[in-house]
Every structure is written in C-alpha cells, then in structure tokens.
Design a protein around this motif. Structure first.
Motif, mmCIF file in Angstrom:
data_model
loop_
_atom_site.group_PDB
_atom_site.id
_atom_site.type_symbol
_atom_site.label_atom_id
_atom_site.label_comp_id
_atom_site.label_asym_id
_atom_site.label_seq_id
_atom_site.Cartn_x
_atom_site.Cartn_y
_atom_site.Cartn_z
ATOM 1 N N GLY A 40 -40.594 109.831 -25.425
ATOM 2 C CA GLY A 40 -41.233 108.576 -25.793
ATOM 3 C C GLY A 40 -42.742 108.647 -25.659
ATOM 4 N N ALA A 41 -43.406 107.779 -26.400
ATOM 5 C CA ALA A 41 -44.868 107.738 -26.389
ATOM 6 C C ALA A 41 -45.415 107.244 -25.052
ATOM 7 N N GLU A 42 -44.643 106.406 -24.364
ATOM 8 C CA GLU A 42 -45.114 105.795 -23.124
ATOM 9 C C GLU A 42 -45.503 106.826 -22.076
ATOM 10 N N VAL A 43 -44.673 107.845 -21.918
ATOM 11 C CA VAL A 43 -44.956 108.852 -20.884
ATOM 12 C C VAL A 43 -46.246 109.605 -21.194
ATOM 13 N N LEU A 44 -46.504 109.865 -22.460
ATOM 14 C CA LEU A 44 -47.754 110.536 -22.826
ATOM 15 C C LEU A 44 -48.938 109.605 -22.612
ATOM 16 N N LEU A 45 -48.778 108.336 -22.956
ATOM 17 C CA LEU A 45 -49.875 107.387 -22.776
ATOM 18 C C LEU A 45 -50.165 107.136 -21.299
#
Length: 126
Positions: A40-45
């Motif tokens: 998911g994008a959240e972990v990268l953000l």
C-alpha cells in the motif's frame, strides 16, 4: 556519476507528489511506485523523507523486491551523513538457502515420524 543527497534534502521529499526514502544510504524516488506498492501507498508515505532501512528489513522483502527497488534508485546519501549499514542484503541471504542435513531433518523428520506413527496405529487398530 551517482547523485548525492543530504538527509535534509530527502526530508523535504515527504509528499505524495514527491516521495523519496533512504535504504542503507541509497536514495530511492518512490513517487511513481506508491500505487503499485504491494503493502500500500500508506507505508511508503509514512517513511517518505526518512531513512526506511530498518522498516525495509523488518518487513522481510523478497529477493525480487530487493532487485526491483533498483529501478527507483536516484542516488546516495553524502558520505558525511551515511549511517552504518547493519545488514547487507547479499550477506544476509548468502547462507539462508544452503541445504544441510540438519535443515533437511528439521523440515522432514516431524511429518515423516507422524506418518509412521499414524500407519502403525492404523495397522494395530485394524
């Protein structure tokens, strides 16, 4: 020639439209990878603009993921700000898949012993 970044420069790259992370003193631009990231994008953000070395190792990424991240490499941290690399990917996995008798027995002995016991019980009871 490798582009060099200060940690301050990377700290500024913490948005969805401009996201970069550091893993083992290597800088990756993950902006185009946000939507494709399996976790998911959240972990990268959450890690954007930061050193994500520990997080990357703790998750236990596959060898393919470790190779794939090379596509997003944009540079390295300047020499003065580099941190000690705790675990190199190559050295960490060098002995992982080594086939040994002990490893073989640890994997196959329990189910084999259970099968033998089950067969003996079946023959004895019937």
């Amino acid at each position: 020639m490798t582009q060099l970044f200060t940690r301050k420069e990377i700290e500024e790259r913490n948005r969805k439209d401009n996201a970069a992370i550091i893993i083992d003193n290597v800088v990756y631009d993950v902006t185009k990878f946000l939507e494709d990231h399996p976790g998911g994008a959240e972990v990268l953000l959450e890690n954007a603009g930061k050193d994500a070395s520990r997080c990357f190792r703790d998750v236990g990424h596959s060898d393919d993921a470790k190779l794939w991240r090379g596509e997003f490499k944009i540079g390295e941290v300047v020499k003065e700000e580099q941190r000690e690399v705790i675990c190199q990917d190559a050295s960490a996995s060098s002995g992982e898949n080594e086939l040994t008798l002990r490893g073989f027995l640890e994997v196959w002995f329990p189910p084999t012993a259970f099968a033998v016991i089950a067969i003996l019980a079946y023959v004895y009871l019937l």
